[in-house]
Design a protein around this motif. Structure first.
Motif, PDB file in Angstrom:
ATOM      1  N   GLY A   1       0.801  -1.224  -0.009  1.00 14.52           N
ATOM      2  CA  GLY A   1      -0.048   0.109  -0.082  1.00 14.52           C
ATOM      3  C   GLY A   1       0.847   1.369   0.001  1.00 14.52           C
ATOM      4  O   GLY A   1       0.130   2.269  -0.074  1.00 14.52           O
ATOM      5  N   ALA A   2       2.159   1.284  -0.164  1.00 11.86           N
ATOM      6  CA  ALA A   2       2.977   2.338  -0.206  1.00 11.86           C
ATOM      7  C   ALA A   2       2.895   3.160  -1.317  1.00 11.86           C
ATOM      8  O   ALA A   2       2.385   2.831  -2.368  1.00 11.86           O
ATOM      9  CB  ALA A   2       4.634   1.898   0.257  1.00 11.86           C
ATOM     10  N   GLY A   3       3.197   4.610  -1.227  1.00  4.21           N
ATOM     11  CA  GLY A   3       3.385   5.097  -2.527  1.00  4.21           C
ATOM     12  C   GLY A   3       4.539   5.218  -3.110  1.00  4.21           C
ATOM     13  O   GLY A   3       5.402   4.355  -2.776  1.00  4.21           O
ATOM     14  N   GLN A   4       4.865   5.801  -4.471  1.00  2.94           N
ATOM     15  CA  GLN A   4       5.823   5.788  -5.085  1.00  2.94           C
ATOM     16  C   GLN A   4       7.136   6.135  -4.175  1.00  2.94           C
ATOM     17  O   GLN A   4       7.175   7.089  -3.678  1.00  2.94           O
ATOM     18  CB  GLN A   4       5.988   6.312  -6.462  1.00  2.94           C
ATOM     19  CG  GLN A   4       5.750   7.874  -6.401  1.00  2.94           C
ATOM     20  CD  GLN A   4       4.887   8.230  -7.696  1.00  2.94           C
ATOM     21  OE1 GLN A   4       3.895   8.487  -7.868  1.00  2.94           O
ATOM     22  NE2 GLN A   4       5.821   8.762  -8.695  1.00  2.94           N
ATOM     23  N   HIS A   5       8.335   5.380  -4.455  1.00  2.00           N
ATOM     24  CA  HIS A   5       9.455   5.851  -3.911  1.00  2.00           C
ATOM     25  C   HIS A   5       9.999   7.275  -4.486  1.00  2.00           C
ATOM     26  O   HIS A   5       9.499   7.567  -5.441  1.00  2.00           O
ATOM     27  CB  HIS A   5      10.650   4.804  -4.283  1.00  2.00           C
ATOM     28  CG  HIS A   5      11.937   5.121  -3.469  1.00  2.00           C
ATOM     29  ND1 HIS A   5      12.955   5.583  -3.664  1.00  2.00           N
ATOM     30  CD2 HIS A   5      12.323   4.583  -2.410  1.00  2.00           C
ATOM     31  CE1 HIS A   5      13.987   5.383  -3.042  1.00  2.00           C
ATOM     32  NE2 HIS A   5      13.623   4.820  -1.933  1.00  2.00           N
ATOM     33  N   ASP A   6      10.862   8.013  -3.643  1.00  2.00           N
ATOM     34  CA  ASP A   6      11.032   9.161  -3.857  1.00  2.00           C
ATOM     35  C   ASP A   6      11.721   9.326  -4.987  1.00  2.00           C
ATOM     36  O   ASP A   6      12.804   8.434  -5.445  1.00  2.00           O
ATOM     37  CB  ASP A   6      12.047   9.897  -2.702  1.00  2.00           C
ATOM     38  CG  ASP A   6      11.176  10.278  -1.473  1.00  2.00           C
ATOM     39  OD1 ASP A   6       9.902  10.444  -1.486  1.00  2.00           O
ATOM     40  OD2 ASP A   6      11.772  10.461  -0.412  1.00  2.00           O
ATOM     41  N   GLY A   7      11.478  10.205  -6.018  1.00  2.00           N
ATOM     42  CA  GLY A   7      12.206  10.259  -7.245  1.00  2.00           C
ATOM     43  C   GLY A   7      11.928   9.217  -8.289  1.00  2.00           C
ATOM     44  O   GLY A   7      12.464   9.151  -9.536  1.00  2.00           O
ATOM     45  N   ALA A   8      11.002   8.250  -7.877  1.00  2.00           N
ATOM     46  CA  ALA A   8      10.674   7.076  -8.899  1.00  2.00           C
ATOM     47  C   ALA A   8       9.298   7.328  -9.676  1.00  2.00           C
ATOM     48  O   ALA A   8       8.367   7.608  -8.894  1.00  2.00           O
ATOM     49  CB  ALA A   8      10.852   5.753  -8.110  1.00  2.00           C
ATOM     50  N   ASP A   9       9.315   7.021 -10.800  1.00  2.00           N
ATOM     51  CA  ASP A   9       8.127   7.051 -11.620  1.00  2.00           C
ATOM     52  C   ASP A   9       7.585   5.535 -11.554  1.00  2.00           C
ATOM     53  O   ASP A   9       6.324   5.576 -12.146  1.00  2.00           O
ATOM     54  CB  ASP A   9       8.149   7.494 -12.888  1.00  2.00           C
ATOM     55  CG  ASP A   9       8.942   8.972 -13.090  1.00  2.00           C
ATOM     56  OD1 ASP A   9       8.513   9.981 -12.372  1.00  2.00           O
ATOM     57  OD2 ASP A   9      10.074   9.006 -13.451  1.00  2.00           O
TER      58      ASP A   9
END
Length: 335
Positions: A289-297
């Motif tokens: 359920g996590a959001g996208q990793h910092d800087g990742a698309d």
């Protein structure tokens, strides 16, 4: 006095460099707008020549900017860049129609022209070559080519945005399994954004009947692959989990991996989609359920079986594959 002159000269050179960079940047922005429709008129070329004279844009800089947008000098002078994303002549008429949407159905038993045979063959090859085993248990009956002008234009805009940011714009193809209803809804309007989907509580995962090497672990559908069915008032969305490697839209490079999700839902169809990834992040483990990793698309699952996107603008649902199936073993599911 000598020191003052040197300082002034240095300042002038710095200013000129800044001015030149700003001029090239402005020219690039103008060219980006002019070339966005894959055509350029005589008047537009005349306007750009005037801009180049006014701001001192060299031929080399001009050619370099054309290359940034994948235009050759010949295409620029001819005034048109061929659309390589269009594979069938019928697509052009659909793209130019008021709705800009249609589906071209290619059936194995029908007589097809060379264009259609080439499309069917490419999809057929990708379907079987990305399967770990049990190829003989599947047969492609039909390939439907999805033509959707709105989705196509949104995708191209996202590619241009990624390109301006120095991100990866290489296109790849990946599979997505779901119900027939969901697949048709996706073909019409693309995937939901993950943040538009409700959060779900943990649920027990269903059991898979035929376990073996590559048998699914009973994992439920990811957020991006949610089930959509049309109701009288609005589409019903059923989210079965929040996503083992982030709450996103899930794809796989492997057809048998995606087939599991379709077969679990008694579906005889899967999607083959065109993706642009941008910056990628390899997950080291589950991140439910996590959001996208910092800087990742996009995310990759730890074993690389799944690709997770967070913006439907990075996706073009391109083909619907209808298949027949006997008993088969699927690639091992992660999670």
């Amino acid at each position: 006095m000598y020191t003052v002159v040197v300082v002034v000269c240095v300042c002038v050179r710095v200013w000129m460099c800044v001015y030149e960079r700003a001029s090239v940047s402005r020219y690039r922005d103008v060219v980006s707008v002019v070339l966005s429709k894959s055509k350029i008129t005589v008047e537009e070329r005349r306007m750009l020549r005037g801009f180049r004279r006014t701001f001192g844009i060299s031929d080399q800089e001009h050619i370099g900017i054309l290359k940034e947008f994948d235009w050759s000098e010949d295409q620029y002078e001819d005034g048109e860049k061929p659309d390589t994303s269009v594979e069938l002549d019928e697509e052009l008429a659909i793209l130019q129609s008021p709705s800009g949407f249609g589906i071209i159905k290619l059936r194995r038993e029908d007589k097809m022209n060379e264009q259609k045979e080439n499309v069917f063959s490419r999809v057929n090859t990708r379907f079987y070559e990305t399967m770990s085993k049990a190829q003989a248990n599947y047969r492609i009956k039909e390939v439907w080519v999805i033509v959707n002008r709105n989705i196509k234009e949104t995708f191209e805009d996202k590619k241009s945005e990624f390109k301006s940011q120095g991100k990866d714009i290489n296109e790849i193809y990946a599979f997505h399994g779901s119900t027939r209803e969901s697949i048709m809804a996706i073909a019409n309007t693309n995937f939901f954004r993950p943040d538009e989907l409700p959060q779900v509580d943990d649920k027990p995962t269903p059991k898979v009947k035929n376990k073996g090497k590559g048998a699914g672990k009973g994992k439920s559908s990811k957020a991006g692959g949610s089930k959509k069915t049309k109701g009288k008032k609005k589409n019903k969305v059923e989210v079965l989990d929040d996503g083992f490697f982030g709450k996103g839209i899930y794809f796989s490079l492997y057809s048998d991996y995606a087939l599991w999700y379709s077969e679990e839902r008694q579906s005889d169809q899967i999607l083959l989609c065109k993706l642009v990834r941008g910056n990628s992040y390899q997950c080291s483990g589950r991140m439910d359920g996590a959001g996208q990793h910092d800087g990742a698309d996009c995310h990759y699952s730890p074993k690389g079986n799944e690709i997770i996107l967070f913006d439907p603008a990075q996706v073009v649902p391109r083909y619907i594959i209808t298949f027949e199936v006997k008993d088969a073993e699927e690639r091992e599911q992660e999670g």
